[in-house]
Design a protein around this motif. Structure first.
Motif, PDB file in Angstrom:
ATOM      1  N   PHE A 366      34.279  36.548  10.662  1.00  0.00           N
ATOM      2  CA  PHE A 366      34.747  35.916  11.894  1.00  0.00           C
ATOM      3  C   PHE A 366      35.496  34.628  11.570  1.00  0.00           C
ATOM      4  N   ALA A 367      34.934  33.814  10.683  1.00  0.00           N
ATOM      5  CA  ALA A 367      35.559  32.534  10.336  1.00  0.00           C
ATOM      6  C   ALA A 367      36.939  32.737   9.736  1.00  0.00           C
ATOM      7  N   ALA A 368      37.127  33.828   8.998  1.00  0.00           N
ATOM      8  CA  ALA A 368      38.434  34.112   8.409  1.00  0.00           C
ATOM      9  C   ALA A 368      39.421  34.653   9.432  1.00  0.00           C
ATOM     10  N   GLY A 369      38.918  35.418  10.411  1.00  0.00           N
ATOM     11  CA  GLY A 369      39.811  36.074  11.356  1.00  0.00           C
ATOM     12  C   GLY A 369      40.196  35.253  12.563  1.00  0.00           C
ATOM     13  N   PHE A 370      39.296  34.416  13.040  1.00  0.00           N
ATOM     14  CA  PHE A 370      39.552  33.698  14.287  1.00  0.00           C
ATOM     15  C   PHE A 370      40.794  32.810  14.218  1.00  0.00           C
ATOM     16  N   PRO A 371      41.030  32.045  13.145  1.00  0.00           N
ATOM     17  CA  PRO A 371      42.238  31.208  13.110  1.00  0.00           C
ATOM     18  C   PRO A 371      43.545  32.005  13.096  1.00  0.00           C
ATOM     19  N   ARG A 372      43.476  33.286  12.759  1.00  0.00           N
ATOM     20  CA  ARG A 372      44.686  34.116  12.717  1.00  0.00           C
ATOM     21  C   ARG A 372      45.110  34.599  14.100  1.00  0.00           C
ATOM     22  N   LEU A 373      44.237  34.447  15.070  1.00  0.00           N
ATOM     23  CA  LEU A 373      44.548  34.917  16.420  1.00  0.00           C
ATOM     24  C   LEU A 373      45.509  33.955  17.116  1.00  0.00           C
TER      25      LEU A 373
END
Length: 478
Positions: A366-373
């Protein structure tokens, strides 16, 4: 309208453009059933069966259409319509087999229906490539379908190919671009056409995912958007087209929200809802989950809902139902894919599972994916977590200010007090009426949460999560 004579109809079915004109006119005026009856009276031909199957598909009778087409797959047009149904249902291995086994190699010759079939087959193959995340190959297939449709003068099939371009963009996380294409198609085709309803369905989902309003949506699409957003529809009753099952999204999310509220109430109050009410809601969500008649996005959201419902009610198979990951092509929509580790964490917390390594991995995903949104997608994920995964929301809240603010909408129970939107109340003052007045916020119990609040960067490995102290905690009588 009056249908052509049987002799004329027997000729029309072999002329793609002329038959398409008749078909769309019957579709617009609600006479497809009469056209189907007329086709059945014609002498047998495989082209006749292809025309019958198309109407059956339009009337929501896809299984009957497959049965009708199956004996006639040597006819290119029958094969094209059969595979168009199959390609939405099979797994990736079978999709690769379809692509390999059915190249578009038959000659155009003097039969116009062969060109129609070739265009349809390129669309089928392109759709398979989209699911396999082979976007360049998909683009080549769709481009060839557009070329053949333009040669044939078949504007509707051309629009189908253009819509598949939008589907490619949708599952490649280019949501705004896909929405623009769907709007363009809706301006070019009759509102009664299947492709218009299909486009409106996906455009509605894009409005939901991007947090857009209802401008430009049909009545049934506005209803679907309202209910999926957990709103209460105040307009007139709406009727969905036969093939559109978008209403299931709002239905399953509203049911999951009601189930979560009842499970929270069981935990909060001595006079709590009966188990039978909870089991009825769980059974209803399961019935929606077992129904395959929905598009990829709705199916994935229903799967999330069913897994969370099982987790809420303590069923050990919750993580098994959730699965190991999001299947293609839905995994190409980043915000939907990111809900998978969120649901994993929520279920593990609620069921007090002890697999710390797994939990930390989901937290890191989640920590890796959330900033990519995108900003819109981040707001969408935060809102969804507020309602359905409040424990996971608290665990990952350190990842952004937005997530920290989102936790304030939950009702947090800690040390005999209730916290909501920066306000504090004694726990003994909390009543069902009071919670309802707050809008039924999701409840987070600190004792449950604290067992799992482990920072991502913490290298210490605990061998087990603490258990709930006692059954009395479940009632939380101050």
């Amino acid at each position: 309208m009056s249908l052509p004579s049987l002799a004329q109809l027997g000729q029309l079915i072999h002329s793609p453009v002329d038959y398409l004109h008749l078909y769309t006119q019957c579709e617009r005026e609600g006479n497809l059933t009469e056209l189907l009856t007329a086709l059945e009276t014609l002498p047998f031909s495989e082209i006749r069966e292809a025309r019958r199957a198309r109407i059956l598909i339009r009337l929501g009778m896809s299984e009957e259409a497959k049965i009708l087409l199956a004996p006639h797959l040597s006819e290119p047009l029958c094969l094209a319509w059969y595979l168009a149904l199959l390609v939405r249902e099979v797994d990736e291995t079978q999709l690769r087999r379809i692509i390999t086994r059915y190249p578009v190699t038959w000659p155009l010759n003097a039969r116009p229906t062969n060109m129609e079939a070739k265009a349809r087959m390129h669309i089928v193959r392109g759709a398979a490539f989209v699911t396999l995340n082979m976007t360049d190959s998909a683009a080549r297939e769709f481009s060839e379908a557009v070329r053949l449709s333009e040669l044939l003068g078949d504007r509707l099939t051309r629009s189908v190919a253009v819509v598949e371009f939008a589907r490619r963009d949708l599952f490649n996380n280019k949501l705004e671009k896909a929405a623009t294409t769907y709007r363009d198609v809706l301006r070019d085709v009759p509102a009664s056409a299947t492709i218009a309803e299909y486009s409106m369905s996906y455009l509605t989902l894009l409005h939901w995912l991007l947090g857009w309003g209802e401008d430009g949506l049909s009545d049934w699409a506005r209803h679907a958007l309202c209910t999926a957003s957990l709103g209460k529809w105040s307009g007139k009753p709406v009727q969905y087209p036969p093939e559109i099952t978008l209403y299931k999204l709002g239905e399953v999310l509203h049911t999951l929200q009601e189930l979560r509220s009842l499970c929270d109430a069981q935990m909060l109050y001595t006079q709590s809802p009966a188990d039978s009410s909870i089991q009825q809601l769980l059974a209803h969500i399961q019935s929606i989950h077992l129904d395959p008649e929905a598009n990829e996005i709705v199916r994935q959201m229903v799967q999330y809902a069913f897994a969370l419902a099982l987790g809420l009610t303590g069923q050990p198979e919750a993580l098994e139902v959730l699965g190991d990951g999001v299947p293609a092509p839905t995994n190409g929509i980043l915000q939907l894919a990111l809900l998978h580790p969120v649901c994993q964490m929520e279920i593990q917390i609620r069921q007090q599972q002890e697999n710390l390594e797994s939990f930390q991995r989901h937290q890191q995903d989640f920590a890796a994916g959330f900033p990519r949104l995108s900003e819109a997608a981040q707001h969408w994920v935060a809102r969804w977590m507020q309602h359905f995964t409040p424990y996971a929301l608290h665990v990952v809240s350190q990842e952004s200010v937005l997530l920290q603010e989102a936790t304030q909408s939950c009702l947090r129970i800690e040390q005999g007090q209730a916290f909501h939107q920066s306000q504090i109340w004694p726990l003994h003052t909390i009543t069902p009426v009071w919670v309802q007045a707050l809008g039924q916020p999701a409840v987070v119990v600190a004792n449950v949460l604290d067992a799992h609040l482990i920072h991502r960067k913490d290298k210490e490995k605990s061998k087990a999560f603490p258990r709930l102290a006692s059954a009395s905690l479940g009632k939380l009588d101050a």
